[in-house]
Design a protein around this motif. Structure first.
Motif, PDB file in Angstrom:
ATOM      1  N   THR A 107     101.346  -7.213 134.930  1.00 16.35           N
ATOM      2  CA  THR A 107     101.334  -7.017 133.492  1.00 16.35           C
ATOM      3  C   THR A 107     101.623  -8.340 132.757  1.00 16.35           C
ATOM      4  OG1 THR A 107     102.166  -4.766 133.850  1.00 16.35           O
ATOM      5  CG2 THR A 107     102.242  -5.623 131.604  1.00 16.35           C
ATOM      6  N   ILE A 108     102.560  -9.142 133.299  1.00 18.52           N
ATOM      7  CA  ILE A 108     102.837 -10.461 132.709  1.00 18.52           C
ATOM      8  C   ILE A 108     101.579 -11.329 132.774  1.00 18.52           C
ATOM      9  CG2 ILE A 108     104.109 -12.611 133.051  1.00 18.52           C
ATOM     10  CD1 ILE A 108     106.508 -10.943 133.916  1.00 18.52           C
ATOM     11  N   ARG A 109     100.903 -11.302 133.910  1.00 18.72           N
ATOM     12  CA  ARG A 109      99.678 -12.089 134.076  1.00 18.72           C
ATOM     13  C   ARG A 109      98.607 -11.637 133.078  1.00 18.72           C
ATOM     14  NH1 ARG A 109      95.399 -11.125 138.339  1.00 18.72           N
ATOM     15  NH2 ARG A 109      94.111 -13.007 138.406  1.00 18.72           N
ATOM     16  N   ALA A 110      98.457 -10.332 132.918  1.00 17.73           N
ATOM     17  CA  ALA A 110      97.473  -9.804 131.981  1.00 17.73           C
ATOM     18  C   ALA A 110      97.834 -10.177 130.538  1.00 17.73           C
ATOM     19  CB  ALA A 110      97.375  -8.288 132.124  1.00 17.73           C
ATOM     20  N   GLN A 111      99.131 -10.179 130.226  1.00 18.69           N
ATOM     21  CA  GLN A 111      99.555 -10.533 128.876  1.00 18.69           C
ATOM     22  C   GLN A 111      99.334 -12.021 128.599  1.00 18.69           C
ATOM     23  OE1 GLN A 111     100.465  -8.284 126.547  1.00 18.69           O
ATOM     24  NE2 GLN A 111     100.340 -10.033 125.150  1.00 18.69           N
ATOM     25  N   LEU A 112      99.504 -12.858 129.618  1.00 18.94           N
ATOM     26  CA  LEU A 112      99.215 -14.289 129.466  1.00 18.94           C
ATOM     27  C   LEU A 112      97.735 -14.500 129.144  1.00 18.94           C
ATOM     28  CD1 LEU A 112     101.324 -15.769 132.419  1.00 18.94           C
ATOM     29  CD2 LEU A 112     101.667 -16.245 129.978  1.00 18.94           C
ATOM     30  N   LEU A 113      96.878 -13.729 129.798  1.00 16.51           N
ATOM     31  CA  LEU A 113      95.446 -13.784 129.494  1.00 16.51           C
ATOM     32  C   LEU A 113      95.194 -13.384 128.050  1.00 16.51           C
ATOM     33  CD1 LEU A 113      92.415 -13.950 130.118  1.00 16.51           C
ATOM     34  CD2 LEU A 113      92.575 -11.634 131.087  1.00 16.51           C
ATOM     35  N   GLU A 114      95.858 -12.334 127.616  1.00 15.29           N
ATOM     36  CA  GLU A 114      95.687 -11.847 126.248  1.00 15.29           C
ATOM     37  C   GLU A 114      96.130 -12.894 125.220  1.00 15.29           C
ATOM     38  OE1 GLU A 114      94.512  -9.160 123.361  1.00 15.29           O
ATOM     39  OE2 GLU A 114      94.268  -8.977 125.549  1.00 15.29           O
ATOM     40  N   MET A 115      97.203 -13.617 125.544  1.00 21.34           N
ATOM     41  CA  MET A 115      97.767 -14.582 124.600  1.00 21.34           C
ATOM     42  C   MET A 115      97.011 -15.912 124.597  1.00 21.34           C
ATOM     43  SD  MET A 115     101.822 -13.898 125.434  1.00 21.34           S
ATOM     44  CE  MET A 115     102.413 -15.176 124.319  1.00 21.34           C
ATOM     45  N   THR A 116      96.454 -16.294 125.736  1.00 23.09           N
ATOM     46  CA  THR A 116      95.867 -17.644 125.849  1.00 23.09           C
ATOM     47  C   THR A 116      94.368 -17.655 126.108  1.00 23.09           C
ATOM     48  OG1 THR A 116      96.203 -17.800 128.255  1.00 23.09           O
ATOM     49  CG2 THR A 116      98.056 -18.439 126.830  1.00 23.09           C
ATOM     50  N   GLY A 117      93.826 -16.541 126.611  1.00 33.80           N
ATOM     51  CA  GLY A 117      92.411 -16.522 126.978  1.00 33.80           C
ATOM     52  C   GLY A 117      92.149 -17.128 128.335  1.00 33.80           C
TER      53      GLY A 117
END
Length: 371
Positions: free
Chosen positions: A349-359
């Motif tokens: 979930t942290i990894r997915a949220q990093l994608l959401e925040m940074t692309g």
């Protein structure tokens, strides 16, 4: 040529034409080169000449002629030289394959893979042309027919880079092969190896090294003149060409397969983005999990000037930490996990949220002052 009491004398196999070509190419003064036309001095010193293979009488002259026709110089005009020349080539080719020539294969690999313990060997303005291949100026630009590209290590310096030594050898090989008859006057001496001797003023032997390999000519190949340190100074002995040299210390950042691997990873980025989102969903992550992950990331960013999110087993992550460490940057390292395929629900979930925040789907992620 004298330096710090050292008087250089070179004994080479060949005739006067060979000597002149060698001096023109290397810059060696002809007064410092003595000739041993048939390698008699080499033989009396019992220098290495390969595995000492012989050709059975059962091998016909026609077979030998076919064999020699494929090699530089071709078939000798004197029929009596056919078997001696073929035997010389047999032993030399065996040594090129590492047979009876310890260290040869290791030197071949060192020429292609580079050596962080050795200084640079190819100057920035050097160019090598071999048929449809052109390398240079320097080790970066490369042309193979219509294809042009820049080597991934072209922006690095201070060590012997991959293919750098191999390029120097290619330069020498082109010179010799295109002027074969001007460099080789006696084909029977082809397998004879060389040696290095150091004597004092009374003629007492101070140092001796007899080479047994095709590409080896010193006990310390990364820095072949190390044995002269007491006489010409350590700085000159370790780096006689005075090209950039890190001194064999830590790796220059950016070195290795990481550059081309990083470019390859970019081509797969769309797949990683899909996998990134899917992985968290497979573990059952919901809105509350994403909100918690976002809060954790924001808290880490707000509390630290520099934050890096990494995988413990990722070479890209390790290299990035190394760069920050060498720059003297204080940073907070948040290890998301060992690797992306070993994450649990929370870490996914942290990894997915990093994608959401940074692309950006892959790690490492570096935040500096919140950016």
């Amino acid at each position: 040529m004298r330096q710090s009491g050292i008087d250089l004398q070179v004994i080479g196999i060949g005739n006067t034409e060979c000597a002149q070509n060698f001096c023109d190419f290397t810059g060696l003064s002809p007064s410092k080169l003595s000739l041993d036309p048939d390698g008699e001095i080499h033989k009396k010193l019992n220098l290495h000449a390969g595995p000492n293979f012989s050709i059975p009488d059962s091998v016909s002259d026609d077979v030998l002629k076919f064999f020699l026709r494929q090699l530089p110089g071709g078939i000798p005009s004197d029929e009596s030289q056919l078997r001696p020349v073929a035997t010389a080539w047999l032993n030399y080719n065996a040594m090129c394959a590492g047979i009876g020539a310890p260290g040869t294969l290791r030197e071949i690999l060192r020429g292609y893979f580079g050596d962080k313990k050795a200084p640079e060997r190819f100057r920035d303005d050097d160019v090598v042309k071999a048929g449809f291949i052109e390398i240079g100026p320097g080790v970066g630009p490369t042309k193979i027919g219509p294809l042009s590209y820049n080597q991934w290590f072209s922006d690095e310096n201070g060590y012997q880079r991959p293919v750098e030594l191999a390029t120097v050898r290619l330069k020498n090989m082109v010179e010799v092969l295109t002027k074969w008859d001007k460099y080789v006057s006696n084909y029977q001496t082809i397998p004879l190896r060389g040696a290095t001797y150091l004597f004092d003023e009374e003629g007492n032997e101070l140092y001796a090294y007899k080479s047994k390999g095709v590409l080896t000519y010193s006990e310390t190949m990364p820095r072949p003149l190390t044995f002269l340190s007491p006489y010409i100074g350590k700085e000159v002995a370790l780096n006689p060409l005075q090209l950039p040299d890190t001194g064999g210390g830590d790796l220059v950042r950016g070195r290795g397969i990481l550059k081309p691997a990083g470019k390859a990873m970019q081509l797969l980025s769309f797949l990683f983005k899909l996998e990134n989102k899917l992985q968290a969903k497979v573990f059952g992550a919901d809105d509350s999990d994403y909100a918690a992950a976002k809060q954790d990331i924001e808290d880490a960013i707000s509390k630290n000037k520099v934050v890096i999110y990494t995988y413990k087993l990722s070479p890209f992550s390790s290299e990035t930490c190394g760069v920050l460490g060498e720059a003297g940057v204080d940073y907070e390292n948040v290890e998301v996990g060992l690797e992306w395929f070993l994450l649990d629900k929370e870490k996914s979930t942290i990894r997915a949220q990093l994608l959401e925040m940074t692309g950006q789907s892959s790690l490492p992620h570096v935040f500096i002052n919140g950016e």
